[in-house]
Design a protein around this motif. Sequence first.
Motif, PDB file in Angstrom:
ATOM      1  N   VAL A 161      31.435  37.278  40.456  1.00  0.00           N
ATOM      2  CA  VAL A 161      30.422  36.910  41.440  1.00  0.00           C
ATOM      3  C   VAL A 161      29.075  37.524  41.068  1.00  0.00           C
ATOM      4  O   VAL A 161      28.025  36.857  41.118  1.00  0.00           O
ATOM      5  CB  VAL A 161      30.855  37.352  42.853  1.00  0.00           C
ATOM      6  CG1 VAL A 161      29.694  37.226  43.842  1.00  0.00           C
ATOM      7  CG2 VAL A 161      32.033  36.513  43.331  1.00  0.00           C
ATOM      8  N   TYR A 177      37.344  39.882  48.066  1.00  0.00           N
ATOM      9  CA  TYR A 177      36.764  39.940  46.723  1.00  0.00           C
ATOM     10  C   TYR A 177      36.651  41.371  46.214  1.00  0.00           C
ATOM     11  O   TYR A 177      36.315  42.295  46.950  1.00  0.00           O
ATOM     12  CB  TYR A 177      35.381  39.302  46.694  1.00  0.00           C
ATOM     13  CG  TYR A 177      34.731  39.428  45.327  1.00  0.00           C
ATOM     14  CD1 TYR A 177      35.224  38.699  44.251  1.00  0.00           C
ATOM     15  CD2 TYR A 177      33.673  40.303  45.120  1.00  0.00           C
ATOM     16  CE1 TYR A 177      34.657  38.824  42.986  1.00  0.00           C
ATOM     17  CE2 TYR A 177      33.098  40.437  43.857  1.00  0.00           C
ATOM     18  CZ  TYR A 177      33.600  39.697  42.790  1.00  0.00           C
ATOM     19  OH  TYR A 177      33.052  39.829  41.540  1.00  0.00           O
ATOM     20  N   GLY A 202      39.252  35.199  40.202  1.00  0.00           N
ATOM     21  CA  GLY A 202      38.093  35.222  41.072  1.00  0.00           C
ATOM     22  C   GLY A 202      37.437  33.887  41.339  1.00  0.00           C
ATOM     23  O   GLY A 202      36.342  33.840  41.922  1.00  0.00           O
ATOM     24  N   HIS A 259      36.127  32.993  44.957  1.00  0.00           N
ATOM     25  CA  HIS A 259      34.899  33.655  45.386  1.00  0.00           C
ATOM     26  C   HIS A 259      33.703  33.208  44.555  1.00  0.00           C
ATOM     27  O   HIS A 259      32.575  33.162  45.060  1.00  0.00           O
ATOM     28  CB  HIS A 259      35.083  35.168  45.320  1.00  0.00           C
ATOM     29  CG  HIS A 259      36.110  35.667  46.280  1.00  0.00           C
ATOM     30  ND1 HIS A 259      35.845  35.849  47.620  1.00  0.00           N
ATOM     31  CD2 HIS A 259      37.424  35.978  46.105  1.00  0.00           C
ATOM     32  CE1 HIS A 259      36.947  36.269  48.232  1.00  0.00           C
ATOM     33  NE2 HIS A 259      37.918  36.355  47.341  1.00  0.00           N
TER      34      HIS A 259
END
Length: 685
Positions: free
Chosen positions: A229, A260, A267, A270
């Motif tokens: 992210v 997260y 991942g 997210h």
Amino acid sequence: MLAAAPAAFLAGCGSNGDKPAIPEGSTMEVAVLATTDLHQNVLSYNYYALAADTSLGLERTAALIKSARAESPNNVLLDDGDATQGTLLGDYQAQAQTIACASTLAIYKAMNSLGYDAAGLGNHEFNYGLPFLSQTLNADLGVAGVSKPAPDCGAPKFPVVISNVYSASSKAPLLKPYTLINKTFAAKGPNGEALSVPLNIGVMSVVPPQIMDWDAKNLADKVYVNGVVETATQFVPEMRSKGADLVVALSHGGLDASAYSPKMENGSYHLSKVPGIDALVAGHSHLIFPAAREAGAPALDGSLKGLPGVDADKGFVNGVPTVMPQSWGRRLGIIKLSLVYQGGKWVVNKDKTQVEARGFKYSDGKTIVDAEPSVAPLIDAEHQAAVAYAKQPLGTTTDFQMSAYFSLVGDVSAIQIVNQAQIAYVKNFLATTTDATLKSYQNIPVISCSAPFKAGRNGPTDFTDVAPGASAAAPVALQVRNPGDLYLYGNNNIQAVKIKGKDLRAWLEAAAKQFGQIDPSKTAEQDLVPSYATIFNFDVFYAEDNALTYQIDVSKPAGSRVVNVLYKGQPLADDADFIVATNDYRAGGGGSVPGIDGSKTIIKSPDANQTVVAEYLKRQPKLQRASNGAARAWSFVKLNTAGPVILRSTAGKLAIAQSLGLPQVAAELGIDAAGYGRYSIDLSK
């Protein structure tokens, strides 16, 4: 002028800049075509079985690519990583006969011929080390002590990017963090007139941060990894500022909807929440997303059901069109983006955008696409060399078949020999060490664990099967290909951890999560193993003379299933000491076994588990079922069920279950939509 975009639209941020004026209200369709987790499966061929396998191979994906391009002339072709490792062909080119600088990896030869536009890296691209990566990508990685062997090496003819892996020495991204693909596509003006318009497509790529654990021997102190992210938050706006009209994120991770963390392995869920991403390609999990559409398609994997913000039918994750095209070339991801030119930028109309993970049988659910004939000749020399290598004699024989068809009901014929090899290695390491601390551990029992790595994760043909037909009357000579069938991951290195009995119990519970919870009163059919996505976490333990035994009660919830744990006939003591032979993935925290996080590791060997198995086999004059393949450490707690319990495996193997003495495998019930054989399991036996 059009009114403001309705909620059905996902606004992009690209700027028109110096581009030719595009009329407001113009429309265009752009198809993002994607592969992932090819794992050097160029041909429809199983190097461990030395047999054709029409269920896999980029040569057949090529046929899907051809048809998809015909449907959508405006397209880009991308790969989401894990292309270079995973078959004996890959290991041959990287290890047995390391490819010369002037040559190009077989998988890249095929991808070059198919005209890929860009690719990302997967975790397995790091398995063979940074020098190999630098050579085969013809890239200066900016890492101290790592350089290409010559100015120009054979490599992909398309950009390969990685956004979240950085050089520890230069503090710069290992490769370019993204690329901008400049295309000219056909569009329609607001009155239906034909247009030819430029489009810049930004492509970024992320891998799991766990590569630092999984490939510590190759990466420690050389690179570092940022969270997915945080990485996207940095680079998506940067791509937009440099003219990207669309942004595609290649995420080599699955869909995990838990909270997260910058360290999380899967991942993609997210990542989809980062503003400015128009399309997402996920991978790593070897699953199908969205749900397959062909007639009689396999069901959506249980781990992908019911996730908040996920439309598994249409293929959207938090509003972003997302595809995960399985693995080994078995599917092609297709995201047909419907675009409208709105407010000086291209806007994605999600109501008209279509997402598909297209398989080999997409036309009618029955007919497998033919291989694209131009692919196989490109790598014929490499293929023949790998086959010749696979056939070399190992120097020992076996009087029994070592298979994983029924490893999920207790068969250890393909697992025990791996555990025996690992125990022998660790015991010898302790016996010959000069380290005072390790010497003090020499009287602690050494046990071992290994998983049935090839037990259905990648389809009904993905099962270990070494020496079929072997018997005491007709032993079979083993070959170089067989250790890789027994222990798939050539990149794993053997390690050992020192634990207590309570740690061992928690480890057993983690492995037992593989099973679904069976309700004895339920009359409807229940799946004993709902998902094979994490079969590599089903550790099976072994102690010499089968001194460790345990049972699994599948009627209990995960975390409280393991009972009757005995060591040398006595209940397992919480404070008992054990040394467990395992691999670097598990010892370093892979699989999230409680307490096994690298802190208990006492031996970090440079030797690969697969090599340890091969060398152990070479030292055996012959393998015999009684001493090498019949010590079942675990069994199910007996359970009467009102309805049927089903196990999926390769079809037509009931006779093997019977020959192994597995009365739990009661009958074969036909074949499911994914091609697995369905077996009735009687847990009362």
